[in-house]
Scaffold this motif. Structure first.
Motif, PDB file in Angstrom:
ATOM      1  N   GLY A   1       0.790  -1.219   0.000  1.00 57.21           N
ATOM      2  CA  GLY A   1       0.000   0.000   0.000  1.00 57.21           C
ATOM      3  C   GLY A   1       0.819   1.265   0.000  1.00 57.21           C
ATOM      4  N   GLU A   2       2.117   1.172   0.181  1.00 50.41           N
ATOM      5  CA  GLU A   2       2.978   2.345   0.213  1.00 50.41           C
ATOM      6  C   GLU A   2       3.334   2.770  -1.204  1.00 50.41           C
ATOM      7  OE1 GLU A   2       6.361   1.333   2.561  1.00 50.41           O
ATOM      8  OE2 GLU A   2       5.198   1.087   4.381  1.00 50.41           O
ATOM      9  N   PRO A   3       3.536   4.090  -1.404  1.00 47.94           N
ATOM     10  CA  PRO A   3       3.839   4.543  -2.751  1.00 47.94           C
ATOM     11  C   PRO A   3       5.278   4.295  -3.205  1.00 47.94           C
ATOM     12  CG  PRO A   3       3.782   6.395  -1.246  1.00 47.94           C
ATOM     13  CD  PRO A   3       3.347   5.173  -0.467  1.00 47.94           C
ATOM     14  N   GLY A   4       6.197   3.950  -2.320  1.00 49.45           N
ATOM     15  CA  GLY A   4       7.585   3.719  -2.720  1.00 49.45           C
ATOM     16  C   GLY A   4       8.431   4.981  -2.696  1.00 49.45           C
ATOM     17  N   PHE A   5       7.895   6.041  -2.094  1.00 51.43           N
ATOM     18  CA  PHE A   5       8.618   7.305  -1.934  1.00 51.43           C
ATOM     19  C   PHE A   5       7.925   8.100  -0.827  1.00 51.43           C
ATOM     20  CE2 PHE A   5       5.380   7.873  -5.186  1.00 51.43           C
ATOM     21  CZ  PHE A   5       4.702   8.998  -4.752  1.00 51.43           C
ATOM     22  N   SER A   6       8.602   9.140  -0.357  1.00 47.50           N
ATOM     23  CA  SER A   6       7.962  10.039   0.601  1.00 47.50           C
ATOM     24  C   SER A   6       7.877  11.425  -0.021  1.00 47.50           C
ATOM     25  CB  SER A   6       8.735  10.079   1.918  1.00 47.50           C
ATOM     26  OG  SER A   6      10.034  10.585   1.705  1.00 47.50           O
ATOM     27  N   ILE A   7       6.868  12.176   0.361  1.00 50.46           N
ATOM     28  CA  ILE A   7       6.682  13.531  -0.132  1.00 50.46           C
ATOM     29  C   ILE A   7       7.313  14.483   0.868  1.00 50.46           C
ATOM     30  CG2 ILE A   7       5.004  15.321  -0.714  1.00 50.46           C
ATOM     31  CD1 ILE A   7       3.048  13.043  -1.440  1.00 50.46           C
ATOM     32  N   SER A   8       8.325  15.233   0.426  1.00 47.03           N
ATOM     33  CA  SER A   8       8.943  16.197   1.331  1.00 47.03           C
ATOM     34  C   SER A   8       8.412  17.610   1.123  1.00 47.03           C
ATOM     35  CB  SER A   8      10.464  16.164   1.212  1.00 47.03           C
ATOM     36  OG  SER A   8      10.870  16.473  -0.093  1.00 47.03           O
ATOM     37  N   ARG A   9       7.953  17.925  -0.096  1.00 48.50           N
ATOM     38  CA  ARG A   9       7.325  19.226  -0.352  1.00 48.50           C
ATOM     39  C   ARG A   9       6.229  19.070  -1.394  1.00 48.50           C
ATOM     40  NH1 ARG A   9      11.463  23.866  -1.933  1.00 48.50           N
ATOM     41  NH2 ARG A   9      12.607  22.148  -2.880  1.00 48.50           N
ATOM     42  N   LEU A  10       5.134  19.751  -1.133  1.00 55.63           N
ATOM     43  CA  LEU A  10       4.019  19.812  -2.072  1.00 55.63           C
ATOM     44  C   LEU A  10       3.378  21.176  -1.875  1.00 55.63           C
ATOM     45  CD1 LEU A  10       2.186  18.469  -4.174  1.00 55.63           C
ATOM     46  CD2 LEU A  10       0.840  17.546  -2.271  1.00 55.63           C
ATOM     47  N   VAL A  11       3.685  22.110  -2.776  1.00 52.37           N
ATOM     48  CA  VAL A  11       3.247  23.494  -2.617  1.00 52.37           C
ATOM     49  C   VAL A  11       2.725  24.039  -3.940  1.00 52.37           C
ATOM     50  CG1 VAL A  11       4.819  23.974  -0.695  1.00 52.37           C
ATOM     51  CG2 VAL A  11       5.572  24.388  -3.054  1.00 52.37           C
ATOM     52  N   VAL A  12       1.946  25.125  -3.848  1.00 56.14           N
ATOM     53  CA  VAL A  12       1.451  25.817  -5.028  1.00 56.14           C
ATOM     54  C   VAL A  12       2.099  27.197  -5.037  1.00 56.14           C
ATOM     55  CG1 VAL A  12      -0.610  26.606  -6.247  1.00 56.14           C
ATOM     56  CG2 VAL A  12      -0.703  24.531  -4.876  1.00 56.14           C
ATOM     57  N   ALA A  13       2.527  27.624  -6.244  1.00 55.02           N
ATOM     58  CA  ALA A  13       3.281  28.864  -6.357  1.00 55.02           C
ATOM     59  C   ALA A  13       2.911  29.636  -7.619  1.00 55.02           C
ATOM     60  CB  ALA A  13       4.783  28.541  -6.376  1.00 55.02           C
ATOM     61  N   GLU A  14       3.339  30.890  -7.650  1.00 51.38           N
ATOM     62  CA  GLU A  14       3.115  31.749  -8.812  1.00 51.38           C
ATOM     63  C   GLU A  14       4.030  31.388  -9.971  1.00 51.38           C
ATOM     64  OE1 GLU A  14       3.585  35.798  -7.579  1.00 51.38           O
ATOM     65  OE2 GLU A  14       1.920  35.685  -6.158  1.00 51.38           O
ATOM     66  N   LYS A  15       5.232  30.890  -9.659  1.00 49.75           N
ATOM     67  CA  LYS A  15       6.192  30.570 -10.720  1.00 49.75           C
ATOM     68  C   LYS A  15       7.265  29.626 -10.199  1.00 49.75           C
ATOM     69  CE  LYS A  15       8.531  34.918  -9.750  1.00 49.75           C
ATOM     70  NZ  LYS A  15       8.975  36.199 -10.296  1.00 49.75           N
ATOM     71  N   ILE A  16       8.064  29.124 -11.123  1.00 54.01           N
ATOM     72  CA  ILE A  16       9.217  28.284 -10.812  1.00 54.01           C
ATOM     73  C   ILE A  16      10.443  29.000 -11.367  1.00 54.01           C
ATOM     74  CG2 ILE A  16      10.347  26.034 -11.140  1.00 54.01           C
ATOM     75  CD1 ILE A  16       7.735  25.781  -9.569  1.00 54.01           C
ATOM     76  N   GLU A  17      11.439  29.203 -10.532  1.00 60.28           N
ATOM     77  CA  GLU A  17      12.702  29.812 -10.954  1.00 60.28           C
ATOM     78  C   GLU A  17      13.843  28.945 -10.456  1.00 60.28           C
ATOM     79  OE1 GLU A  17      12.999  33.796  -9.463  1.00 60.28           O
ATOM     80  OE2 GLU A  17      11.563  34.585 -10.927  1.00 60.28           O
ATOM     81  N   GLU A  18      14.746  28.610 -11.347  1.00 63.71           N
ATOM     82  CA  GLU A  18      15.901  27.776 -11.012  1.00 63.71           C
ATOM     83  C   GLU A  18      15.478  26.515 -10.271  1.00 63.71           C
ATOM     84  OE1 GLU A  18      19.101  30.026  -9.265  1.00 63.71           O
ATOM     85  OE2 GLU A  18      18.781  31.677 -10.664  1.00 63.71           O
ATOM     86  N   ARG A  19      14.407  25.891 -10.779  1.00 57.90           N
ATOM     87  CA  ARG A  19      13.866  24.625 -10.263  1.00 57.90           C
ATOM     88  C   ARG A  19      13.375  24.698  -8.825  1.00 57.90           C
ATOM     89  NH1 ARG A  19      18.040  20.258 -12.531  1.00 57.90           N
ATOM     90  NH2 ARG A  19      17.203  19.188 -10.728  1.00 57.90           N
ATOM     91  N   GLU A  20      12.956  25.897  -8.409  1.00 60.07           N
ATOM     92  CA  GLU A  20      12.395  26.100  -7.073  1.00 60.07           C
ATOM     93  C   GLU A  20      11.125  26.943  -7.182  1.00 60.07           C
ATOM     94  OE1 GLU A  20      13.071  25.034  -3.929  1.00 60.07           O
ATOM     95  OE2 GLU A  20      14.582  23.708  -4.767  1.00 60.07           O
ATOM     96  N   PRO A  21      10.120  26.661  -6.329  1.00 56.87           N
ATOM     97  CA  PRO A  21       8.882  27.439  -6.369  1.00 56.87           C
ATOM     98  C   PRO A  21       9.091  28.836  -5.772  1.00 56.87           C
ATOM     99  CG  PRO A  21       8.820  25.879  -4.551  1.00 56.87           C
ATOM    100  CD  PRO A  21      10.089  25.605  -5.308  1.00 56.87           C
TER     101      PRO A  21
END
Length: 135
Positions: free
Chosen positions: A27-47
């Motif tokens: 039942g586990e997804p095989g990974f953990s979520i460390s960040r899940l956020v909503v943002a206006e844009k992505i710059e240099e691979r960061e929200p």
């Protein structure tokens, strides 16, 4: 007799632990979520411009997702929902390893109200979610 009964109980307990461990792993997804956020844009691979509320004149928003401890190559779906109705699904790869960052964007077309982005694993199970509002 007491020794045999004790050994039998220990054996049953060991089997129960093994069975429950196997089903938990399935039942586990095989990974953990460390960040899940909503943002206006992505710059240099960061929200950038993180928020839970966006103005209706904003053309699009980004959902940024960071996974850790990915056991094997897999995929996730970011499912965009507006007022409970599924609007769009973006399927993204996750490569095995310690860390993977990815994101998806969605045009919001001035649709005011409550939005949610669900993260679903390769089997379609919901493993995370974040919500935001458009005013």
């Amino acid at each position: 007799m007491k020794v045999r009964m004790g050994m039998w109980i220990l054996t049953l307990l060991a089997v129960a632990v093994l069975v429950s461990g196997a089903s938990a792993q399935e039942g586990e997804p095989g990974f953990s979520i460390s960040r899940l956020v909503v943002a206006e844009k992505i710059e240099e691979r960061e929200p950038k411009g993180l928020s839970e509320v966006f103005q209706m004149d904003m053309a699009r928003v980004f959902c940024f997702f960071e996974a850790r401890d990915i056991r094997e190559d897999t995929r996730v779906s970011l499912v965009w929902m507006h007022e409970g109705q599924e609007m769009h699904e973006t399927v993204l790869p996750l490569a095995a390893g310690a860390r993977w960052r990815t994101w998806a964007e969605k045009s919001i077309h001035g649709l005011v109200g409550l939005w949610m982005v669900e993260v679903r694993d390769a089997e379609g199970r919901r493993v995370g979610a974040t919500a935001f509002r458009v005013e």
